[in-house]
Design a protein around this motif. Structure first.
Motif, PDB file in Angstrom:
ATOM      1  N   SER A   1      37.895  38.803  38.682  1.00 63.31           N
ATOM      2  CA  SER A   1      36.585  39.376  38.942  1.00 63.31           C
ATOM      3  C   SER A   1      36.564  40.118  40.269  1.00 63.31           C
ATOM      4  N   ARG A   2      35.477  40.818  40.500  1.00 58.30           N
ATOM      5  CA  ARG A   2      35.348  41.636  41.704  1.00 58.30           C
ATOM      6  C   ARG A   2      35.581  40.862  42.986  1.00 58.30           C
ATOM      7  N   GLY A   3      34.992  39.692  43.056  1.00 56.38           N
ATOM      8  CA  GLY A   3      35.134  38.879  44.247  1.00 56.38           C
ATOM      9  C   GLY A   3      36.358  37.982  44.247  1.00 56.38           C
ATOM     10  N   GLY A   4      37.009  37.863  43.106  1.00 57.75           N
ATOM     11  CA  GLY A   4      38.205  37.052  43.004  1.00 57.75           C
ATOM     12  C   GLY A   4      37.966  35.603  42.628  1.00 57.75           C
ATOM     13  N   ALA A   5      36.707  35.219  42.455  1.00 54.60           N
ATOM     14  CA  ALA A   5      36.404  33.826  42.171  1.00 54.60           C
ATOM     15  C   ALA A   5      36.712  33.439  40.730  1.00 54.60           C
ATOM     16  N   ASN A   6      36.694  34.401  39.842  1.00 50.57           N
ATOM     17  CA  ASN A   6      36.935  34.146  38.428  1.00 50.57           C
ATOM     18  C   ASN A   6      38.226  34.809  37.993  1.00 50.57           C
TER      19      ASN A   6
ATOM     20  N   SER B   1      45.601  37.220  41.841  1.00 53.56           N
ATOM     21  CA  SER B   1      44.770  37.141  43.037  1.00 53.56           C
ATOM     22  C   SER B   1      44.497  38.552  43.535  1.00 53.56           C
ATOM     23  N   ARG B   2      43.564  38.655  44.447  1.00 55.70           N
ATOM     24  CA  ARG B   2      43.283  39.953  45.045  1.00 55.70           C
ATOM     25  C   ARG B   2      42.943  39.792  46.509  1.00 55.70           C
ATOM     26  N   ASP B   3      43.296  40.803  47.263  1.00 55.81           N
ATOM     27  CA  ASP B   3      42.977  40.870  48.677  1.00 55.81           C
ATOM     28  C   ASP B   3      42.128  42.115  48.857  1.00 55.81           C
ATOM     29  N   ASN B   4      40.834  41.924  48.898  1.00 58.09           N
ATOM     30  CA  ASN B   4      39.939  43.071  48.968  1.00 58.09           C
ATOM     31  C   ASN B   4      40.052  43.831  50.288  1.00 58.09           C
ATOM     32  N   ALA B   5      40.487  43.151  51.332  1.00 57.93           N
ATOM     33  CA  ALA B   5      40.685  43.827  52.607  1.00 57.93           C
ATOM     34  C   ALA B   5      41.843  44.811  52.548  1.00 57.93           C
ATOM     35  N   LYS B   6      42.795  44.561  51.644  1.00 56.64           N
ATOM     36  CA  LYS B   6      43.950  45.434  51.478  1.00 56.64           C
ATOM     37  C   LYS B   6      43.856  46.304  50.230  1.00 56.64           C
ATOM     38  N   ASN B   7      42.767  46.199  49.509  1.00 58.89           N
ATOM     39  CA  ASN B   7      42.589  46.956  48.266  1.00 58.89           C
ATOM     40  C   ASN B   7      43.761  46.732  47.307  1.00 58.89           C
ATOM     41  N   THR B   8      44.161  45.493  47.185  1.00 56.44           N
ATOM     42  CA  THR B   8      45.353  45.170  46.415  1.00 56.44           C
ATOM     43  C   THR B   8      45.122  43.951  45.526  1.00 56.44           C
ATOM     44  N   VAL B   9      45.651  44.030  44.318  1.00 57.09           N
ATOM     45  CA  VAL B   9      45.647  42.900  43.408  1.00 57.09           C
ATOM     46  C   VAL B   9      47.096  42.498  43.157  1.00 57.09           C
ATOM     47  N   TYR B  10      47.315  41.205  42.985  1.00 63.36           N
ATOM     48  CA  TYR B  10      48.664  40.676  42.835  1.00 63.36           C
ATOM     49  C   TYR B  10      48.805  39.895  41.541  1.00 63.36           C
TER      50      TYR B  10
ATOM     51  N   GLY C   1      37.452  55.273  45.485  1.00 59.47           N
ATOM     52  CA  GLY C   1      36.420  54.374  45.014  1.00 59.47           C
ATOM     53  C   GLY C   1      36.166  53.246  46.001  1.00 59.47           C
ATOM     54  N   THR C   2      35.490  52.246  45.521  1.00 63.58           N
ATOM     55  CA  THR C   2      35.225  51.048  46.307  1.00 63.58           C
ATOM     56  C   THR C   2      35.858  49.878  45.581  1.00 63.58           C
ATOM     57  N   PHE C   3      36.909  49.351  46.151  1.00 61.93           N
ATOM     58  CA  PHE C   3      37.729  48.366  45.464  1.00 61.93           C
ATOM     59  C   PHE C   3      36.936  47.152  45.006  1.00 61.93           C
ATOM     60  N   THR C   4      35.992  46.714  45.819  1.00 58.14           N
ATOM     61  CA  THR C   4      35.239  45.513  45.492  1.00 58.14           C
ATOM     62  C   THR C   4      34.328  45.682  44.284  1.00 58.14           C
ATOM     63  N   ARG C   5      34.127  46.893  43.847  1.00 59.74           N
ATOM     64  CA  ARG C   5      33.286  47.133  42.679  1.00 59.74           C
ATOM     65  C   ARG C   5      34.083  47.154  41.372  1.00 59.74           C
ATOM     66  N   TYR C   6      35.384  46.949  41.468  1.00 58.68           N
ATOM     67  CA  TYR C   6      36.235  46.970  40.288  1.00 58.68           C
ATOM     68  C   TYR C   6      36.717  45.581  39.924  1.00 58.68           C
TER      69      TYR C   6
END
Length: 124
Positions: free
Chosen positions: A52-57, A71-80, A27-32
């Motif tokens: 949220s998708r962008g991590g702002a919310n 938090s999330r790092d979209n460059a690594k496709n990872t959420v923490y 998939g595309t991580f940023t869309r989740y």
């Protein structure tokens, strides 16, 4: 469409910290929108955090506010999920989840994909 692999669970003493990671593939991580849930013995699954998708919310359950951070790092496709000042009441199986339909999700029904779960045990 997307696979979620969790890591970071384990045994920690009261007051300790753990950092859970959830790596997504496909998939595309940023869309989740992403979330963390937990289920303790004898209790229903409940949301712990959402992002949220962008991590702002972000959303945190009242029981973990001030102690947990999502938090999330979209460059690594990872959420923490950074968990500090852990308490025995936090003992549960923690699940990572992804929502393909929502940009920000706070309800379990909004999530489409789930990880396998990772055990977090907090001892006294």
């Amino acid at each position: 469409q997307v696979q979620l692999i969790e890591s970071g669970g384990g045994l920690v003493q009261d007051g300790g910290s753990l950092r859970l990671s959830c790596a997504a593939s496909g998939g595309t991580f940023t869309r989740y929108a992403m979330g963390w849930f937990r289920q303790a013995p004898g209790k229903e699954r409940q949301i712990v955090a959402g992002i949220s998708r962008g991590g702002a919310n972000t959303y945190l359950a009242d029981s973990v506010k001030g102690r947990f951070t999502v938090s999330r790092d979209n460059a690594k496709n990872t959420v923490y999920l950074q968990m500090n000042n852990l308490k025995p009441e936090d003992t549960a199986v923690y699940y990572c989840a992804a929502s393909s339909t929502m940009w920000f999700a706070t309800m379990s029904a909004q999530y489409d994909y789930w990880g396998q779960g990772t055990q977090v045990t907090v001892s006294s």
